[in-house]
Scaffold this motif. Structure first.
Motif, PDB file in Angstrom:
ATOM      1  N   VAL A 136      12.450  -0.704 -43.885  1.00  0.00           N
ATOM      2  CA  VAL A 136      13.414  -0.314 -43.193  1.00  0.00           C
ATOM      3  C   VAL A 136      13.147   1.064 -42.234  1.00  0.00           C
ATOM      4  O   VAL A 136      13.243   0.751 -41.086  1.00  0.00           O
ATOM      5  CB  VAL A 136      14.717  -0.292 -43.849  1.00  0.00           C
ATOM      6  CG1 VAL A 136      16.145  -0.140 -42.828  1.00  0.00           C
ATOM      7  CG2 VAL A 136      15.080  -1.326 -44.684  1.00  0.00           C
ATOM      8  N   PHE A 137      12.942   2.054 -42.930  1.00  0.00           N
ATOM      9  CA  PHE A 137      12.784   3.308 -42.140  1.00  0.00           C
ATOM     10  C   PHE A 137      11.357   3.872 -42.688  1.00  0.00           C
ATOM     11  O   PHE A 137      10.769   3.336 -43.488  1.00  0.00           O
ATOM     12  CB  PHE A 137      13.903   4.369 -42.824  1.00  0.00           C
ATOM     13  CG  PHE A 137      15.341   3.764 -42.336  1.00  0.00           C
ATOM     14  CD1 PHE A 137      15.860   3.849 -41.318  1.00  0.00           C
ATOM     15  CD2 PHE A 137      15.983   3.390 -43.523  1.00  0.00           C
ATOM     16  CE1 PHE A 137      16.890   3.362 -40.931  1.00  0.00           C
ATOM     17  CE2 PHE A 137      17.456   2.948 -43.289  1.00  0.00           C
ATOM     18  CZ  PHE A 137      17.912   2.859 -42.014  1.00  0.00           C
ATOM     19  N   ALA A 138      11.026   5.132 -42.133  1.00  0.00           N
ATOM     20  CA  ALA A 138       9.537   5.713 -42.311  1.00  0.00           C
ATOM     21  C   ALA A 138       9.765   6.163 -43.991  1.00  0.00           C
ATOM     22  O   ALA A 138      10.767   6.202 -44.641  1.00  0.00           O
ATOM     23  CB  ALA A 138       9.679   6.901 -41.569  1.00  0.00           C
ATOM     24  N   THR A 139       8.665   5.864 -44.497  1.00  0.00           N
ATOM     25  CA  THR A 139       8.760   6.091 -45.767  1.00  0.00           C
ATOM     26  C   THR A 139       7.446   6.896 -46.422  1.00  0.00           C
ATOM     27  O   THR A 139       6.553   6.872 -45.807  1.00  0.00           O
ATOM     28  CB  THR A 139       8.683   4.701 -46.566  1.00  0.00           C
ATOM     29  OG1 THR A 139       8.329   4.744 -47.986  1.00  0.00           O
ATOM     30  CG2 THR A 139       7.248   3.861 -46.058  1.00  0.00           C
ATOM     31  N   ARG A 140       7.638   7.595 -47.394  1.00  0.00           N
ATOM     32  CA  ARG A 140       6.441   8.252 -48.055  1.00  0.00           C
ATOM     33  C   ARG A 140       5.321   7.624 -48.637  1.00  0.00           C
ATOM     34  O   ARG A 140       4.304   7.966 -48.850  1.00  0.00           O
ATOM     35  CB  ARG A 140       7.067   9.449 -49.011  1.00  0.00           C
ATOM     36  CG  ARG A 140       7.704  10.586 -48.643  1.00  0.00           C
ATOM     37  CD  ARG A 140       8.036  11.554 -49.842  1.00  0.00           C
ATOM     38  NE  ARG A 140       6.845  11.876 -50.482  1.00  0.00           N
ATOM     39  CZ  ARG A 140       6.878  12.463 -51.862  1.00  0.00           C
ATOM     40  NH1 ARG A 140       8.072  12.707 -52.330  1.00  0.00           N
ATOM     41  NH2 ARG A 140       5.783  12.627 -52.544  1.00  0.00           N
ATOM     42  N   THR A 141       5.658   6.030 -48.904  1.00  0.00           N
ATOM     43  CA  THR A 141       4.809   5.413 -49.536  1.00  0.00           C
ATOM     44  C   THR A 141       3.493   5.125 -48.467  1.00  0.00           C
ATOM     45  O   THR A 141       2.429   4.771 -48.788  1.00  0.00           O
ATOM     46  CB  THR A 141       5.389   3.963 -49.936  1.00  0.00           C
ATOM     47  OG1 THR A 141       6.534   4.299 -50.960  1.00  0.00           O
ATOM     48  CG2 THR A 141       4.293   3.186 -50.384  1.00  0.00           C
TER      49      THR A 141
END
Length: 193
Positions: A136-141
């Motif tokens: 959905v949004f930017a992610t650390r993964t």
């Protein structure tokens, strides 16, 4: 790639009394805080055990410990692995790509990971009980990778039909309010102390 259809069952959904709103995913980076995170989740939440980083024997031992804690809180426990392994380990369901969900010969809950319209269609054909639609949004993964954003995410979620859609990717209490969606999952967003 052509997918074969798998009969759609609601047997997996019968395993749980009500479909969890919150889902905690395990990962190498939140391993040290999983016990505390599971204890903080509202009763009846969901837990998806991945831990791909561990060798098989250690992965099973860690699963057994965390599953006991999760079940003590009434959480649904889903394993990122095959249906065969999920049954052997005593998981309530499986998590993976749509093509990994078939054949259905049991009453395990089946959660498909979905990132596109094609994968959403495949999840429906394979008889997924629910989908985790991301990011959905930017992610650390996946640092620096693209993400759907709320509008495109909702358009894709609308293609799920009757399947519950779980928002994943950059989710936390703040972004969940922004998205205004009842079901969401997180690694970091539900692990922070």
């Amino acid at each position: 790639m052509r997918f074969h259809s798998c009969p759609r069952y609601s047997a997996g959904m019968a395993l749980i009394q009500s479909f969890p709103q919150l889902w905690l995913l395990s990962d190498a980076r939140n391993d040290a805080v999983l016990e505390a995170a599971l204890a903080r989740l509202p009763r009846g939440s969901g837990f998806i055990y991945r831990h791909y980083h561990l060798p098989p024997v250690e992965r099973l031992a860690r699963f057994a410990r965390l599953a006991r804690l999760a079940r003590a809180r009434g959480h649904t426990v889903v394993l990122a692995d095959s249906a065969l392994t999920a049954r052997e380990w005593g998981a309530d369901g499986i998590y993976g790509a749509p093509r990994a969900l078939c054949p259905r010969r049991d009453d395990l809950l089946r959660l498909a990971t979905v990132h596109s319209l094609a994968e959403m269609a495949a999840a429906r054909r394979m008889g997924a009980d629910a989908v985790l639609l991301s990011p959905v949004f930017a992610t650390r993964t996946h640092p620096g990778a693209g993400f759907l954003g709320p509008l495109r995410w909702r358009l894709l979620a609308g293609k799920a039909g009757a399947m519950p859609v779980i928002a994943l990717g950059g989710m936390n209490a703040r972004t969940a309010r922004r998205l205004n969606w009842p079901h969401w999952a997180a690694i970091d967003g539900l692990s922070a102390l």
